[in-house]
Design a protein around this motif. Structure first.
Motif, mmCIF file in Angstrom:
data_model
loop_
_atom_site.group_PDB
_atom_site.id
_atom_site.type_symbol
_atom_site.label_atom_id
_atom_site.label_comp_id
_atom_site.label_asym_id
_atom_site.label_seq_id
_atom_site.Cartn_x
_atom_site.Cartn_y
_atom_site.Cartn_z
ATOM 1 N N GLY A 189 0.802 -1.222 0.000
ATOM 2 C CA GLY A 189 0.000 0.000 0.000
ATOM 3 C C GLY A 189 0.833 1.269 0.000
ATOM 4 N N LYS A 190 2.066 1.160 0.529
ATOM 5 C CA LYS A 190 2.901 2.363 0.630
ATOM 6 C C LYS A 190 3.734 2.608 -0.632
ATOM 7 C CE LYS A 190 2.952 2.158 5.611
ATOM 8 N NZ LYS A 190 3.562 1.597 6.796
ATOM 9 N N GLU A 191 3.778 1.626 -1.502
ATOM 10 C CA GLU A 191 4.626 1.727 -2.698
ATOM 11 C C GLU A 191 4.314 2.957 -3.568
ATOM 12 O OE1 GLU A 191 7.036 -0.645 -2.813
ATOM 13 O OE2 GLU A 191 7.952 0.085 -4.638
ATOM 14 N N PRO A 192 3.058 3.383 -3.748
ATOM 15 C CA PRO A 192 2.813 4.526 -4.645
ATOM 16 C C PRO A 192 2.922 5.897 -3.978
ATOM 17 C CG PRO A 192 0.711 3.670 -3.928
ATOM 18 C CD PRO A 192 1.765 2.801 -3.289
ATOM 19 N N HIS A 193 3.212 5.955 -2.675
ATOM 20 C CA HIS A 193 3.187 7.246 -1.973
ATOM 21 C C HIS A 193 4.078 8.300 -2.642
ATOM 22 C CE1 HIS A 193 1.519 5.754 2.138
ATOM 23 N NE2 HIS A 193 0.855 5.312 1.106
ATOM 24 N N ALA A 194 5.345 7.928 -2.861
ATOM 25 C CA ALA A 194 6.312 8.916 -3.358
ATOM 26 C C ALA A 194 5.902 9.457 -4.717
ATOM 27 C CB ALA A 194 7.688 8.262 -3.435
ATOM 28 N N VAL A 195 5.474 8.576 -5.604
ATOM 29 C CA VAL A 195 5.164 9.039 -6.953
ATOM 30 C C VAL A 195 3.875 9.873 -6.976
ATOM 31 C CG1 VAL A 195 3.806 7.075 -7.859
ATOM 32 C CG2 VAL A 195 5.334 8.324 -9.372
ATOM 33 N N LEU A 196 2.927 9.534 -6.130
ATOM 34 C CA LEU A 196 1.691 10.326 -6.086
ATOM 35 C C LEU A 196 1.950 11.705 -5.485
ATOM 36 C CD1 LEU A 196 -1.099 7.727 -5.184
ATOM 37 C CD2 LEU A 196 -0.808 8.972 -7.330
ATOM 38 N N GLU A 197 2.849 11.759 -4.502
ATOM 39 C CA GLU A 197 3.206 13.066 -3.929
ATOM 40 C C GLU A 197 3.872 13.933 -4.993
ATOM 41 O OE1 GLU A 197 3.734 11.996 0.823
ATOM 42 O OE2 GLU A 197 5.384 11.620 -0.554
ATOM 43 N N ALA A 198 4.725 13.295 -5.801
ATOM 44 C CA ALA A 198 5.392 14.042 -6.879
ATOM 45 C C ALA A 198 4.366 14.519 -7.915
ATOM 46 C CB ALA A 198 6.451 13.161 -7.538
ATOM 47 N N TRP A 237 -6.264 1.550 -3.309
ATOM 48 C CA TRP A 237 -5.060 0.697 -3.412
ATOM 49 C C TRP A 237 -5.268 -0.495 -2.471
ATOM 50 C CZ3 TRP A 237 -1.765 2.661 -7.078
ATOM 51 C CH2 TRP A 237 -0.585 1.954 -7.320
ATOM 52 N N GLY A 238 -6.280 -1.294 -2.788
ATOM 53 C CA GLY A 238 -6.681 -2.374 -1.881
ATOM 54 C C GLY A 238 -6.268 -3.743 -2.360
ATOM 55 N N TRP A 239 -6.505 -4.704 -1.506
ATOM 56 C CA TRP A 239 -6.190 -6.108 -1.825
ATOM 57 C C TRP A 239 -7.089 -6.972 -0.947
ATOM 58 C CZ3 TRP A 239 -4.969 -9.385 -5.195
ATOM 59 C CH2 TRP A 239 -4.252 -10.552 -4.986
ATOM 60 N N GLY A 240 -7.635 -8.025 -1.549
ATOM 61 C CA GLY A 240 -8.491 -8.933 -0.779
ATOM 62 C C GLY A 240 -9.774 -8.259 -0.333
ATOM 63 N N VAL A 241 -10.165 -8.550 0.900
ATOM 64 C CA VAL A 241 -11.450 -8.074 1.421
ATOM 65 C C VAL A 241 -11.520 -6.546 1.474
ATOM 66 C CG1 VAL A 241 -10.779 -8.131 3.863
ATOM 67 C CG2 VAL A 241 -13.156 -8.464 3.253
ATOM 68 N N MET A 242 -10.361 -5.895 1.485
ATOM 69 C CA MET A 242 -10.373 -4.435 1.606
ATOM 70 C C MET A 242 -11.153 -3.759 0.475
ATOM 71 S SD MET A 242 -7.280 -1.673 1.594
ATOM 72 C CE MET A 242 -7.678 -0.094 0.854
ATOM 73 N N SER A 243 -11.023 -4.275 -0.744
ATOM 74 C CA SER A 243 -11.663 -3.603 -1.881
ATOM 75 C C SER A 243 -13.177 -3.732 -1.830
ATOM 76 C CB SER A 243 -11.116 -4.160 -3.196
ATOM 77 O OG SER A 243 -9.754 -3.854 -3.293
ATOM 78 N N ALA A 244 -13.676 -4.932 -1.552
ATOM 79 C CA ALA A 244 -15.138 -5.109 -1.469
ATOM 80 C C ALA A 244 -15.705 -4.249 -0.340
ATOM 81 C CB ALA A 244 -15.466 -6.584 -1.235
ATOM 82 N N VAL A 261 -11.291 4.830 -8.448
ATOM 83 C CA VAL A 261 -10.448 4.066 -9.375
ATOM 84 C C VAL A 261 -9.530 3.164 -8.555
ATOM 85 C CG1 VAL A 261 -8.906 4.189 -11.362
ATOM 86 C CG2 VAL A 261 -10.363 6.130 -10.837
ATOM 87 N N GLY A 262 -9.622 1.885 -8.813
ATOM 88 C CA GLY A 262 -8.752 0.945 -8.110
ATOM 89 C C GLY A 262 -7.483 0.711 -8.900
ATOM 90 N N ASN A 263 -6.460 0.139 -8.251
ATOM 91 C CA ASN A 263 -5.295 -0.271 -9.031
ATOM 92 C C ASN A 263 -5.584 -1.687 -9.535
ATOM 93 O OD1 ASN A 263 -4.781 -2.077 -6.989
ATOM 94 N ND2 ASN A 263 -2.693 -1.452 -6.653
ATOM 95 N N TRP A 264 -4.602 -2.315 -10.165
ATOM 96 C CA TRP A 264 -4.920 -3.591 -10.825
ATOM 97 C C TRP A 264 -5.075 -4.770 -9.865
ATOM 98 C CZ3 TRP A 264 -0.466 -1.367 -13.721
ATOM 99 C CH2 TRP A 264 0.757 -1.551 -13.061
ATOM 100 N N TRP A 265 -4.711 -4.589 -8.597
ATOM 101 C CA TRP A 265 -4.977 -5.665 -7.632
ATOM 102 C C TRP A 265 -6.290 -5.410 -6.893
ATOM 103 C CZ3 TRP A 265 -2.434 -9.547 -9.127
ATOM 104 C CH2 TRP A 265 -1.145 -9.418 -9.609
ATOM 105 N N ALA A 266 -6.969 -4.356 -7.272
ATOM 106 C CA ALA A 266 -8.273 -4.041 -6.673
ATOM 107 C C ALA A 266 -9.321 -3.970 -7.770
ATOM 108 C CB ALA A 266 -8.196 -2.708 -5.929
ATOM 109 N N GLY A 267 -9.094 -4.732 -8.829
ATOM 110 C CA GLY A 267 -10.001 -4.642 -9.970
ATOM 111 C C GLY A 267 -10.275 -5.986 -10.609
ATOM 112 N N SER A 268 -10.744 -6.931 -9.799
ATOM 113 C CA SER A 268 -11.108 -8.232 -10.362
ATOM 114 C C SER A 268 -12.511 -8.589 -9.896
ATOM 115 C CB SER A 268 -10.117 -9.308 -9.899
ATOM 116 O OG SER A 268 -10.317 -9.564 -8.534
#
Lengths: 440, 311
Positions: A189-198, A237-244, A261-268
């Motif tokens: 979940g923390k992986e996109p922080h830096a790029v989104l801040e930029a 930016w969810g995964w598993g039960v978090m997205s539902a 808008v979900g990322n690709w692990w929150a879109g199945s």
């Protein structure tokens, strides 16, 4: 060929044995593929779809083509339950299972990727992290053994911002807008922080980041904060039960799903079907399209499930994550095929597969020839770019299926590349690595 | 102020959902003095069996409910026969360890029988705000949460009558105090345990249906049991009323803490120490910390019985 499963839970073992006529764990002269998978536990539903597709594609290569240039595939799946410690244990177990090693490992977990990333160079085992893992590993001069193939998390994050900008009528219209990042409170979940801040700094939108504790089955306080903040968009930016749960709670607080808008692990389908009508209108990024309208999917249905009857689960065929598993297996197979071109038609080692991955060139013609057509974008990997594409596509849930909502597109490639190189350089300095291309 | 009340009410209603799970723990603890580690797995198994039966046989809600209840009763009887009966008069830690094994067994069996796919559970009740309250007071109160609160209230009332006004209820309390003494005065320990595990199965089914309807029926349901732990510490392991009050306190305090504390602490650190840090996400551990503090002050919980051992 069949798959001997060494799983932690009886359920997966029994399910697997039942689907494995004439169980052969590995035979001399086969290309052994070690799989660190998960089909039980909190993310078991996601893993069952992904690894179901993965194994089904390998079965197809054996059943339809007789292996890769005559070299049959064998394998073993070890159950990680999406647990870092078990992931490391599985990795250690699988690396000694064959004279040529496990070919390449798909950790299917950012946490497990981080846990084994320093082991891979010593063991000479390539890691394929298709749409997850450590983003700066895209720089193959610093991370020669890691392949965040196709697109990485920063491609996803900037792609999502670009998609939102398109919906708002252009980049300029993002100025002054409010965007919330609702994220799984983990390394993933923390992986996109830096790029989104930029991106927020560059485009002038206001960014608020709200964490959701694992597993994310209760989000009342997060969504009340969102209701008070009144954002224009929410990135999930969810995964598993978090997205539902996010979709259900968004409905509860009256936040429009057309602005999520979900990322690709929150879109199945795993995320949307559980949420029911609350998911209608929700957008998500995707690494691949779902559906059965691809010759490769039809071949699997006809040959693996129909003729050979060794398929994993017919209910999952064509779902987004199952198709992603098929694509992930294809990358491994194509890397072996490429390695065979250079090193000969025999089982190849991890070192040779690494070269194969680094020289992978899957253009539109090759995708069509393999029956993937438009499910994936063309991919050309190089030493500098272990991703090879950086593209992302968007889809929208329309009540019973995902519909394409955009063409393949790139986010802010220049920003992503700069950040990757900066981050990789810091890692290289920290670990005393001299960045250079490894070659063959 | 309106936002504060919204968070508070939302937290109280979320706490009721935790209480539903905590009730199952209380039942077993009252009857055997054992913390049932398998309660979360029972919630998962009950919900999965319910949707599995619906899916496989096309049953309506009213058809699947009694059948699932039957499965949970059979499970209760089975647990008494296979797990508990051989462990009569064993130390409580042994019984506790047995429930750990039981939890893993039930999780495995549930997934073996019904698969690992996430399933939607539709109780015909959308998780949406009550419009009249929203229009009049601009306050968000979920219809679903309100129904869950009513169900929990009803369960507490029924269980309170069961424990205090029936022979079985009184026998349960005697068994919890001392297995051997209860047997000596003619209390049928085996039957009592089978009954209480069956009732705990019923409570697990109700909790599973409500949590499953909210998040989908999936393995993550087993984690709701973790939220019940601080509730039990606060309310007391032996008190049905304590499970409800504990749930309300935990629910309200963790939501208020998550919304207000991180920004207050971040502002403080920035102002006094020039440290910029995002402290959001404390909800995951705040309830446990609160329970820990409470444990130091009142170990038996708000409504738990104080144990005094003579030496």
């Amino acid at each position: 060929m069949a798959w001997k499963k060494t799983v932690a839970a009886a359920v997966a073992a029994i399910a697997c044995i039942a689907g494995s006529p004439g169980a052969i764990a590995q035979q001399a002269g086969t290309q052994f593929i070690g799989i660190t998978g998960y089909r039980v536990g909190p993310y078991g539903a996601n893993g069952a779809a992904f690894f179901g597709g993965f194994v089904d594609y390998l079965q197809l290569i054996n059943q339809r083509d007789g292996g890769i240039n005559g070299i049959k595939l064998s394998g073993e799946e070890c159950e990680t339950e999406y647990n870092n410690a078990k992931g490391v244990e599985c990795y250690e177990r699988l690396k000694t299972k064959s004279a040529t090693g496990p070919t390449a490992i798909h950790p299917m977990s950012t946490g497990i990727t981080y846990a084994i990333i320093d082991k891979a160079p010593t063991d000479k085992i390539p890691l394929i992290t298709f749409g997850y893992g450590r983003t700066d590993a895209t720089d193959g001069r610093v991370f020669p053994w890691v392949f965040p193939i196709m697109s990485n998390y920063w491609d996803a994050a900037t792609g999502i911002v670009k998609f939102i900008a398109t919906k708002e009528g252009g980049d300029a219209n993002l100025k002054g807008k409010k965007i919330v990042l609702l994220y799984h409170d983990s390394a993933y979940g923390k992986e996109p922080h830096a790029v989104l801040e930029a991106e927020a700094k560059k485009l002038g939108f206001e960014l608020k980041m709200i964490p959701v504790p694992h597993p994310g089955n209760e989000q009342q306080s997060q969504w009340l904060q969102i209701r008070q903040y009144k954002p224009d968009w929410v990135i999930n930016w969810g995964w598993g039960v978090m997205s539902a749960t996010a979709l259900q709670t968004a409905q509860k607080v009256g936040f429009p799903r057309e602005k999520m808008v979900g990322n690709w692990w929150a879109g199945s389908e795993v995320d949307t079907e559980a949420a029911g009508p609350a998911a209608n209108g929700y957008y998500a990024a995707s690494l691949n399209l779902g559906g059965k309208g691809y010759p490769v999917v039809q071949d699997i249905e006809k040959i693996v499930y129909g003729k050979a009857k060794v398929g994993s689960n017919p209910k999952l065929i064509g779902t987004v994550l199952w198709n992603r598993g098929v694509a992930a297996a294809m990358f491994t197979v194509e890397a072996v095929r490429k390695a065979q071109e250079k090193y000969g038609k025999k089982p190849v080692t991890g070192e040779q597969v690494r070269w194969g991955l680094e020289n992978l060139n899957i253009d539109a013609g090759r995708l069509k020839a393999m029956g993937f057509n438009t499910m994936l974008p063309p991919i050309k990997v190089s030493c500098q770019d272990h991703g090879g594409s950086g593209q992302v596509r968007f889809q929208q849930w329309v009540g019973n299926e995902w519909k394409s909502a955009s063409d393949w597109m790139k986010g802010d490639s220049a920003l992503v590349r700069k950040m990757i190189e900066d981050s990789a350089a810091r890692y290289a300095a920290e670990k005393n690595i001299k960045p250079e291309c490894m070659g063959g | 102020m309106q936002f504060f009340f919204e968070v508070l009410i939302g937290g109280l209603l979320a706490g009721v959902m935790y209480s539903l799970v905590a009730l199952g723990f209380v039942l077993i603890y009252k009857a055997s003095g054992v913390f049932n580690f398998a309660q979360g797995a029972m919630v998962f198994l009950a919900a999965l069996t319910f949707v599995g039966l619906q899916e496989k046989f096309g049953l309506p809600l009213w058809g699947a409910f009694p059948l699932t209840l039957g499965v949970m009763v059979l499970l209760g009887i089975g647990i008494e026969r296979v797990v508990l009966r051989p462990l009569v008069n064993q130390p409580q830690i042994t019984l506790f360890m047995a429930t750990i094994g039981l939890a893993f067994f039930l999780e495995g069996v549930a997934q073996l029988v019904w698969g690992t796919e996430v399933r939607r559970l539709d109780l015909g009740l959308q998780d949406e705000p009550i419009e009249s309250v929203m229009e009049r007071f601009n306050l968000l109160i979920s219809k679903f949460d309100l129904v869950a609160a009513l169900v929990a209230g009803l369960l507490v009332a029924v269980l309170a009558v069961f424990f205090n006004k029936t022979r079985i209820g009184r026998a349960l309390r005697a068994v919890a105090d001392d297995h051997q003494a209860a047997l000596a005065v003619g209390i049928p320990l085996k039957q009592i345990w089978a009954i209480v595990w069956s009732v705990a199965g019923f409570v697990a089914l109700v909790a599973g249906l409500l949590w499953g309807a909210r998040n989908g029926v999936q393995f993550a349901l087993t984690f709701v049991a973790l939220k019940a732990l601080p509730v039990l510490i606060l309310g007391g392991f032996e008190s049905v009323l304590g499970a409800i009050v504990g749930g309300l306190i935990i629910g309200a305090s963790e939501k208020l803490a998550e919304v207000y504390l991180p920004s207050l602490m971040s502002d403080f650190l920035l102002k006094h120490y020039d440290i910029s840090i995002n402290l959001a996400g404390i909800e995951g551990w705040f309830a446990y910390m609160l329970a820990l503090v409470f444990l130091l002050v009142r170990p038996e919980g708000l409504f738990g019985e104080r144990h005094i051992d003579r030496v």
